[in-house]
Motif scaffolding. Sequence first.
Motif, PDB file in Angstrom:
ATOM      1  N   ALA A 163       0.848  -1.191   0.000  1.00 64.24           N
ATOM      2  CA  ALA A 163       0.000   0.000   0.000  1.00 64.24           C
ATOM      3  C   ALA A 163       0.882   1.237   0.000  1.00 64.24           C
ATOM      4  N   ILE A 164       0.774   2.036  -1.043  1.00 61.80           N
ATOM      5  CA  ILE A 164       1.609   3.223  -1.146  1.00 61.80           C
ATOM      6  C   ILE A 164       0.859   4.433  -0.587  1.00 61.80           C
ATOM      7  N   SER A 165       1.602   5.340   0.055  1.00 62.55           N
ATOM      8  CA  SER A 165       0.969   6.472   0.739  1.00 62.55           C
ATOM      9  C   SER A 165       1.931   7.648   0.824  1.00 62.55           C
ATOM     10  N   PHE A 166       1.387   8.871   0.733  1.00 63.20           N
ATOM     11  CA  PHE A 166       2.225  10.063   0.894  1.00 63.20           C
ATOM     12  C   PHE A 166       2.205  10.570   2.333  1.00 63.20           C
ATOM     13  N   PHE A 167       1.517   9.850   3.229  1.00 66.63           N
ATOM     14  CA  PHE A 167       1.501  10.218   4.645  1.00 66.63           C
ATOM     15  C   PHE A 167       1.712   8.957   5.485  1.00 66.63           C
ATOM     16  N   PRO A 168       2.231   9.093   6.704  1.00 66.60           N
ATOM     17  CA  PRO A 168       2.459   7.921   7.548  1.00 66.60           C
ATOM     18  C   PRO A 168       1.159   7.405   8.148  1.00 66.60           C
ATOM     19  N   LEU A 179       4.289   1.828   2.032  1.00 68.28           N
ATOM     20  CA  LEU A 179       5.495   2.239   1.323  1.00 68.28           C
ATOM     21  C   LEU A 179       5.293   3.606   0.662  1.00 68.28           C
ATOM     22  N   PRO A 180       6.392   4.295   0.326  1.00 68.13           N
ATOM     23  CA  PRO A 180       6.266   5.615  -0.315  1.00 68.13           C
ATOM     24  C   PRO A 180       5.623   5.498  -1.700  1.00 68.13           C
ATOM     25  N   PRO A 181       5.114   6.599  -2.233  1.00 68.22           N
ATOM     26  CA  PRO A 181       4.514   6.581  -3.569  1.00 68.22           C
ATOM     27  C   PRO A 181       5.503   6.113  -4.636  1.00 68.22           C
ATOM     28  N   ILE A 182       4.969   5.471  -5.661  1.00 66.51           N
ATOM     29  CA  ILE A 182       5.776   5.093  -6.821  1.00 66.51           C
ATOM     30  C   ILE A 182       5.810   6.291  -7.761  1.00 66.51           C
ATOM     31  N   LEU A 183       7.013   6.760  -8.079  1.00 67.23           N
ATOM     32  CA  LEU A 183       7.168   7.940  -8.923  1.00 67.23           C
ATOM     33  C   LEU A 183       7.824   7.570 -10.245  1.00 67.23           C
ATOM     34  N   ARG A 184       7.332   8.169 -11.310  1.00 65.03           N
ATOM     35  CA  ARG A 184       7.942   7.911 -12.613  1.00 65.03           C
ATOM     36  C   ARG A 184       9.329   8.544 -12.664  1.00 65.03           C
ATOM     37  N   ARG A 185      10.171   7.997 -13.501  1.00 67.51           N
ATOM     38  CA  ARG A 185      11.562   8.428 -13.572  1.00 67.51           C
ATOM     39  C   ARG A 185      11.676   9.905 -13.937  1.00 67.51           C
ATOM     40  N   GLU A 186      10.754  10.375 -14.772  1.00 65.14           N
ATOM     41  CA  GLU A 186      10.802  11.781 -15.165  1.00 65.14           C
ATOM     42  C   GLU A 186      10.624  12.717 -13.966  1.00 65.14           C
ATOM     43  N   SER A 261      -1.758   9.927  -7.850  1.00 64.49           N
ATOM     44  CA  SER A 261      -0.487  10.107  -8.565  1.00 64.49           C
ATOM     45  C   SER A 261      -0.114  11.566  -8.713  1.00 64.49           C
ATOM     46  N   LEU A 262      -1.071  12.407  -9.096  1.00 62.59           N
ATOM     47  CA  LEU A 262      -0.768  13.829  -9.262  1.00 62.59           C
ATOM     48  C   LEU A 262      -0.418  14.463  -7.922  1.00 62.59           C
ATOM     49  N   VAL A 263      -1.127  14.113  -6.873  1.00 61.03           N
ATOM     50  CA  VAL A 263      -0.809  14.655  -5.547  1.00 61.03           C
ATOM     51  C   VAL A 263       0.606  14.274  -5.146  1.00 61.03           C
ATOM     52  N   SER A 264       0.959  13.005  -5.268  1.00 56.72           N
ATOM     53  CA  SER A 264       2.284  12.555  -4.820  1.00 56.72           C
ATOM     54  C   SER A 264       3.395  13.153  -5.679  1.00 56.72           C
ATOM     55  N   GLU A 265       3.150  13.332  -6.974  1.00 62.98           N
ATOM     56  CA  GLU A 265       4.160  13.960  -7.828  1.00 62.98           C
ATOM     57  C   GLU A 265       4.344  15.434  -7.482  1.00 62.98           C
ATOM     58  N   ALA A 266       3.238  16.133  -7.260  1.00 62.85           N
ATOM     59  CA  ALA A 266       3.321  17.557  -6.918  1.00 62.85           C
ATOM     60  C   ALA A 266       4.041  17.769  -5.586  1.00 62.85           C
ATOM     61  N   GLN A 321       5.951  24.063   4.925  1.00 65.23           N
ATOM     62  CA  GLN A 321       5.570  22.705   5.321  1.00 65.23           C
ATOM     63  C   GLN A 321       6.147  21.674   4.360  1.00 65.23           C
ATOM     64  N   LEU A 322       6.132  21.986   3.087  1.00 58.03           N
ATOM     65  CA  LEU A 322       6.627  21.048   2.075  1.00 58.03           C
ATOM     66  C   LEU A 322       8.135  20.838   2.160  1.00 58.03           C
ATOM     67  N   ALA A 323       8.835  21.761   2.802  1.00 53.94           N
ATOM     68  CA  ALA A 323      10.288  21.625   2.924  1.00 53.94           C
ATOM     69  C   ALA A 323      10.675  20.359   3.679  1.00 53.94           C
ATOM     70  N   SER A 324       9.796  19.889   4.561  1.00 56.53           N
ATOM     71  CA  SER A 324      10.094  18.683   5.340  1.00 56.53           C
ATOM     72  C   SER A 324       9.410  17.435   4.780  1.00 56.53           C
ATOM     73  N   TYR A 325       8.768  17.556   3.614  1.00 51.26           N
ATOM     74  CA  TYR A 325       8.138  16.371   3.018  1.00 51.26           C
ATOM     75  C   TYR A 325       9.208  15.343   2.666  1.00 51.26           C
ATOM     76  N   PRO A 326       9.032  14.073   3.050  1.00 53.75           N
ATOM     77  CA  PRO A 326      10.057  13.054   2.789  1.00 53.75           C
ATOM     78  C   PRO A 326      10.100  12.625   1.333  1.00 53.75           C
ATOM     79  N   ARG A 327      11.022  13.179   0.569  1.00 50.04           N
ATOM     80  CA  ARG A 327      11.152  12.839  -0.847  1.00 50.04           C
ATOM     81  C   ARG A 327      11.987  11.576  -0.994  1.00 50.04           C
TER      82      ARG A 327
END
Length: 356
Positions: A163-168, A179-186, A261-266, A321-327
Amino acid sequence: MATILYGVNGEGSGHSTRAKEVILHLQEQGHTVHVASSDRGLRNLSETFEVTEIYGLRFAYVNNRVRYERTVATNLISAPRAARSLHKLGGRAKRWNIDLVCTDFEPLTCHVGHQLRLPIISIDNQHCLTNASVSYPKEFRRDAAAAKLVTRLMTPRANAYLAISFFPARVKKKNTYLLPPILRREILNAKPTVGDQVLVYVTSPSPDLTALLRQVRCQFLCYGFGREGRDGNITYRKPSAAEFLKDLASCKAVIANTGFSLVSEALHLGKPYLGVPVKHQFEQVFNAYYLEQAGYGPFWQELNKERIESFLFNLDLYRQQLASYPRQDNSQLFAKLDQLIAPHTVRGMKVKSARV
């Protein structure tokens, strides 16, 4: 190595975008992957892989809103086609000598896996709702109950859920891994900048939103409105993956529906996000709620001029807030997937047999 049947939900582009990254990884590991999808997923994945076309559930959208009556009617009419598609896919799976099934919220491949008594690995964001301890506004309890039921019916009794998620969140089922979101290579390779324009994306054309954006003193780049060209402070774009990525990386903020997908990419690119869920689609409400809870942007079911202007005024706060987002990249999910597949590879089965 394993021979894998990989089913991909064809609704929207999010499922196929992340599935492409997983499938490429599996092929790089030496596995043989047979892909099955429908609609937009079929079109997107056919550019890179050989894809078997299957029947797919379709949602009906009108003015950026899910119409359940039309959705049910359309899919009931197509039920015989779904049965034929399932029978055809089952026959092919037997000929391919499939070792296991991976499914991104795709029910037919999951059903084939159960028919053939194969291991099934689910990879999606939807099961965060059912397999982890989460919250949501009380007024959406009925919608949440319906979404949970659909999620359980789509890919039931999988051997493992990634299960992928952008929050804990705390996992509450032993066969589930958050697990963290799946992001495309681009996206992983993109170099974000902060431009002067706001990116706007909707699932279906919304005349009301168009009229509203004209009232706000800001430049907007709009996708999903079914038109192209410039109209005052609005630039309409035709669908283009490359152009959209460029605009997403260089915009100053996003106003959009809240597909995962758009949320996690943004968020990965550090973009403040004003979330406007598609009406009657609880998954998007769920995403928008956690987007707001994390402080990355507001969540509104309805927009007006004041709400858009307030969002734009507070962009610096959201960026803080986004500065601490776990990329993170995709390595954590790939490692877990490799671990789960290992016992079903030719080498893995030989080791297991020797131990017995």
